[in-house]
Scaffold this motif. Structure first.
Motif, short mmCIF file in Angstrom:
data_model
loop_
_atom_site.label_atom_id
_atom_site.label_comp_id
_atom_site.label_asym_id
_atom_site.label_seq_id
_atom_site.Cartn_x
_atom_site.Cartn_y
_atom_site.Cartn_z
N GLY A 157 8.17 1.86 2.13
CA GLY A 157 7.22 0.81 1.78
C GLY A 157 7.92 -0.44 1.28
O GLY A 157 7.53 -1.57 1.62
N GLY A 158 8.99 -0.23 0.50
CA GLY A 158 9.74 -1.36 -0.02
C GLY A 158 10.39 -2.19 1.08
O GLY A 158 10.38 -3.42 1.04
N LEU A 159 10.95 -1.51 2.07
CA LEU A 159 11.58 -2.22 3.19
C LEU A 159 10.56 -3.01 3.99
O LEU A 159 10.83 -4.15 4.40
N ILE A 160 9.39 -2.40 4.26
CA ILE A 160 8.33 -3.10 4.99
C ILE A 160 7.85 -4.31 4.20
O ILE A 160 7.67 -5.41 4.74
N LEU A 161 7.66 -4.12 2.90
CA LEU A 161 7.22 -5.21 2.03
C LEU A 161 8.22 -6.35 2.02
O LEU A 161 7.86 -7.53 2.21
N VAL A 188 0.84 -1.21 0.00
CA VAL A 188 0.00 0.00 0.00
C VAL A 188 0.87 1.25 0.00
O VAL A 188 0.61 2.21 -0.73
N ILE A 189 1.93 1.26 0.83
CA ILE A 189 2.81 2.43 0.90
C ILE A 189 3.53 2.65 -0.43
O ILE A 189 3.64 3.79 -0.91
N VAL A 190 4.00 1.57 -1.05
CA VAL A 190 4.68 1.69 -2.35
C VAL A 190 3.73 2.23 -3.40
O VAL A 190 4.09 3.13 -4.18
N VAL A 191 2.49 1.71 -3.41
CA VAL A 191 1.50 2.16 -4.40
C VAL A 191 1.19 3.64 -4.23
O VAL A 191 1.02 4.37 -5.20
N LEU A 192 1.16 4.10 -2.98
CA LEU A 192 0.81 5.50 -2.71
C LEU A 192 2.03 6.42 -2.68
O LEU A 192 1.88 7.62 -2.46
N SER A 193 3.23 5.87 -2.90
CA SER A 193 4.45 6.67 -2.74
C SER A 193 4.55 7.83 -3.72
O SER A 193 5.20 8.84 -3.43
N ASN A 194 3.92 7.71 -4.89
CA ASN A 194 3.95 8.80 -5.87
C ASN A 194 2.58 9.45 -6.07
O ASN A 194 2.31 10.06 -7.09
N GLY A 195 1.70 9.26 -5.05
CA GLY A 195 0.37 9.85 -5.16
C GLY A 195 -0.61 8.86 -5.76
O GLY A 195 -0.25 8.01 -6.55
N PHE A 196 -1.87 8.97 -5.36
CA PHE A 196 -2.91 8.05 -5.83
C PHE A 196 -3.51 8.58 -7.12
O PHE A 196 -4.46 9.34 -7.12
N ASP A 197 -2.92 8.15 -8.23
CA ASP A 197 -3.37 8.62 -9.55
C ASP A 197 -3.77 7.42 -10.39
O ASP A 197 -2.94 6.69 -10.92
N LEU A 198 -5.10 7.18 -10.49
CA LEU A 198 -5.60 6.02 -11.22
C LEU A 198 -5.25 6.06 -12.70
O LEU A 198 -5.30 5.06 -13.38
N GLY A 199 -4.91 7.24 -13.20
CA GLY A 199 -4.57 7.35 -14.61
C GLY A 199 -3.10 7.08 -14.88
O GLY A 199 -2.68 6.99 -16.02
N GLY A 200 -2.31 6.94 -13.82
CA GLY A 200 -0.87 6.78 -14.01
C GLY A 200 -0.29 5.67 -13.18
O GLY A 200 -0.56 4.49 -13.40
N ASP A 201 0.51 6.05 -12.16
CA ASP A 201 1.25 5.07 -11.37
C ASP A 201 0.36 4.01 -10.75
O ASP A 201 0.70 2.83 -10.77
N THR A 202 -0.77 4.40 -10.16
CA THR A 202 -1.61 3.44 -9.44
C THR A 202 -2.18 2.39 -10.38
O THR A 202 -2.24 1.21 -10.04
N PHE A 203 -2.60 2.79 -11.56
CA PHE A 203 -3.09 1.83 -12.55
C PHE A 203 -2.00 0.83 -12.89
O PHE A 203 -2.23 -0.39 -12.94
N GLY A 204 -0.78 1.34 -13.12
CA GLY A 204 0.34 0.47 -13.42
C GLY A 204 0.65 -0.48 -12.27
O GLY A 204 0.94 -1.66 -12.48
N ASP A 205 0.57 0.04 -11.03
CA ASP A 205 0.83 -0.79 -9.85
C ASP A 205 -0.18 -1.93 -9.72
O ASP A 205 0.18 -3.06 -9.38
N ILE A 206 -1.46 -1.63 -9.99
CA ILE A 206 -2.50 -2.66 -9.94
C ILE A 206 -2.24 -3.74 -10.98
O ILE A 206 -2.38 -4.94 -10.72
N MET A 207 -1.81 -3.32 -12.17
CA MET A 207 -1.48 -4.29 -13.22
C MET A 207 -0.33 -5.20 -12.79
O MET A 207 -0.34 -6.41 -13.04
#
Length: 307
Positions: free
Chosen positions: A275-279, A135-154
């Motif tokens: 987030g990466g360290l926790i993960l 969750v922390i890694v996904v949100l690390s660059n902001g919650f943007d469904l059109g960009g990073d977050t969409f890619g993270d979900i994929m």
């Protein structure tokens, strides 16, 4: 034999760590799904030629083995690389590699579900810690469904697909590794083709010229990461087991973060590292508890047989 499997498994992991950077570069020119088709067509061709020099007698697979190979190809090639290639196109290679390291979690859950058994509470607690890191890694660059977050979900869907692939490859342990790898690669490409055609139609067939460096990266992905990479990794899974093999993937993010910085000059945010360290802590400790669980079950089996 197990030591040799671990060593060559680490070599494959090194290539896979760099592969996220390679994918990022190639999908900038070749659309993601079409790139996957080209990558695995080359892989299949190389493995098929290799088999002609190494397999003297024709080896036929049982109906069950063919089905497992088809399902391994569907999950491990078609779905995994649709999700991964699209995901890397929308996020950074470093972030993608961190999230793809959740594969062991999915492998454990899928294996437990298939065997209708529950792993230790410690193991699932570590999985929960790893999930917090995700969750922390996904949100690390902001919650943007059109960009990073969409890619993270994929990428997370790709990790789940790989867990399913590992499950089916483990079921193929009694069959020839090269033959089953060629079979699953063939079916993975067949399932990819309709998606690639749809992608080409949607893009109206507009492709940028393929430069020499793009071709070299594509060959790197096809030969070292897919062709012989899959062949070696399937051997590793059969030799040391699916959970132990999944543990080697912990090194992928480290290699990917370094190559992402050296090749693409991407510098992740502080929250990405937290987030990466926790993960990674959750996954590595989970792997340790998984090993203890396997050891305890073997000891219990011996004591039962002894009694």
């Amino acid at each position: 034999m197990k030591k040799n499997a671990i060593v060559i498994g680490l070599v494959v992991v090194f290539f896979w760590g760099i592969s996220f950077v390679a994918i990022k570069i190639v999908v900038g020119v070749i659309p993601p799904i079409t790139m996957a088709v080209l990558r695995f067509c080359i892989s299949w061709l190389i493995l098929w030629i290799f088999s002609k020099f190494t397999i003297r007698n024709k080896i036929s697979l049982s109906r069950q083995a063919k089905w497992f190979s088809i399902l391994a190809g569907l999950w491990g090639i078609t779905l995994c690389f649709i999700f991964e290639n699209v995901g890397v196109n929308y996020t950074t290679p470093a972030q993608a590699s961190i999230l793809i390291s959740t594969m062991p979690i999915f492998t454990i859950v899928i294996t437990d579900f298939a065997k209708r058994k529950i792993s230790s509470l410690k193991l699932y607690m570590m999985s929960l810690i790893a999930l917090i890191g995700v969750v922390i890694v996904v949100l690390s660059n902001g919650f943007d469904l059109g960009g990073d977050t969409f890619g993270d979900i994929m990428i997370l869907l790709a990790a789940f697909s790989w867990g399913m692939y590992t499950f089916y490859i483990d079921r193929l342990s009694g069959y020839d590794n090269l033959v089953t790898t060629i079979e699953m690669t063939k079916w993975g490409v067949i399932f990819l083709i309709p998606f690639s055609l749809a992608e080409i139609i949607l893009k109206h067939g507009e492709f940028a010229p393929i430069r020499a460096d793009i071709l070299l990266w594509l060959l790197f992905l096809a030969v070292l990461c897919s062709g012989f990479g899959y062949l070696i990794w399937n051997y590793v899974i059969r030799t040391i087991g699916p959970k132990a093999a999944a543990n080697l993937i912990y090194l992928v993010p480290l290699i990917s973060v370094i190559s992402d910085f050296l090749i693409l000059d991407n510098i992740p945010s502080l929250w990405f590292y937290i987030g990466g360290l926790i993960l990674m802590a959750g996954i590595i400790l989970g792997g340790m508890f998984s090993g203890e669980e396997i050891k305890d079950s073997k000891e219990n089996l011996k004591s039962t047989q002894g009694g």
